[in-house]
Design a protein around this motif. Structure first.
Motif, short mmCIF file in Angstrom:
data_model
loop_
_atom_site.label_atom_id
_atom_site.label_comp_id
_atom_site.label_asym_id
_atom_site.label_seq_id
_atom_site.Cartn_x
_atom_site.Cartn_y
_atom_site.Cartn_z
N UNK A 1 0.71 1.04 -3.96
CA UNK A 1 0.07 0.70 -5.24
C UNK A 1 -1.27 0.03 -5.01
N UNK A 2 -1.29 -0.93 -4.10
CA UNK A 2 -2.50 -1.71 -3.84
C UNK A 2 -3.62 -0.85 -3.26
N UNK A 3 -3.31 -0.08 -2.23
CA UNK A 3 -4.34 0.73 -1.57
C UNK A 3 -4.81 1.86 -2.48
N UNK A 4 -3.89 2.47 -3.21
CA UNK A 4 -4.29 3.55 -4.11
C UNK A 4 -5.27 3.04 -5.16
N UNK A 5 -5.02 1.84 -5.68
CA UNK A 5 -5.92 1.27 -6.69
C UNK A 5 -7.24 0.82 -6.07
N UNK A 6 -7.16 0.08 -4.97
CA UNK A 6 -8.37 -0.46 -4.36
C UNK A 6 -9.25 0.60 -3.74
#
Length: 252
Positions: A32-37
């Motif tokens: 979730x974090x890497x996909x968004x960032x």
């Protein structure tokens, strides 16, 4: 002293359902974090026609990572502790709050989550390259190393103060919010110099997918050194041997 509480753990942890669930939670939180960032940076690059970096882009990166990390930590907090960062896991290990074997499970899950997120971004954007971390012009590897040490120190110090310290009380969403905000703030400081990773997994996914490893070691050594320093200092100064309490298996 924190290092006296370092534990290797039992091989049975690898098959313990709670440990496996925690690792799976870390995988999804990191995804979730890497996909968004990472995805926000790719979207900005597409909208600007792959133009040069701008202050607007830096602010966008700061906000997307702050919001993304706030969510990623929040959704994993009750299962894995919401580390979402190998350096945070290392800091928890140095402080005696997680065993080495469980840390390894977390590290594998975190790296896989980052890699899968980058592959998904590469596919869904029609083959756009994920942006690996690199040093800006005029920034040496030693400049970047110190940047990563200091920024990760601030991050892990915040994690200890809001999520690990037994005296923290019932802080609710304050911990994930504070963790997300300190990462966003650090990106505004270091983003223009070395990308402001503070997270080896966040650096590893794009590096693997784009196969770009220049100065990659900086994004491992810096965060791990800063994390260890924050864990040892906070634990010894503010928690101490008398104030340390074993944390629940669902926490750090």
């Amino acid at each position: 002293m924190a290092v006296y509480r370092i534990a290797i753990g039992s091989p049975r942890e690898a098959s313990n359902p709670a440990a496996i669930k925690a690792a799976v939670a870390e995988f999804f939180s990191m995804l979730i974090f890497v996909f968004a960032g990472q995805g926000s940076g790719m979207a900005y690059s597409k909208l600007t026609g792959n133009g040069p970096a701008t202050p607007d882009g830096l602010v966008l990166a700061s906000l997307s990572h702050a919001f993304g990390l706030f969510v990623a930590v929040s959704v994993g907090a009750n299962i894995s502790g919401g580390h979402v960062n190998p350096a945070v896991t290392f800091g928890a290990f140095i402080g005696g709050n997680i065993t080495l074997l469980k840390s390894i499970l977390y590290w594998i899950a975190q790296l896989l989550g980052s890699v899968v997120a980058c592959f998904l971004l590469n596919y869904t954007t029609g083959g756009m390259e994920t942006t690996g971390f690199s040093l800006s012009s005029g920034v040496s590897v030693w400049n970047a190393l110190v940047f990563e040490i200091v920024m990760t120190f601030g991050l892990v110090y915040t994690v200890y103060a809001t999520a690990v310290d037994p005296k923290r009380g019932n802080v609710g969403v304050v911990a994930p919010l504070a963790i997300g905000l300190v990462v966003g703030a650090n990106i505004l400081v270091g983003g223009a110099f070395d990308g402001a990773s503070m997270n080896p997994a966040v650096s590893f996914g794009p590096a693997l997918v784009s196969w770009s490893w220049t100065h990659h070691w900086v994004y491992w050594f810096g965060p791990f050194i800063g994390s260890a320093a924050a864990a040892i200092l906070y634990d010894n100064i503010f928690i101490g041997d008398d104030g340390h309490e074993p944390l629940a298996s669902s926490d750090f």
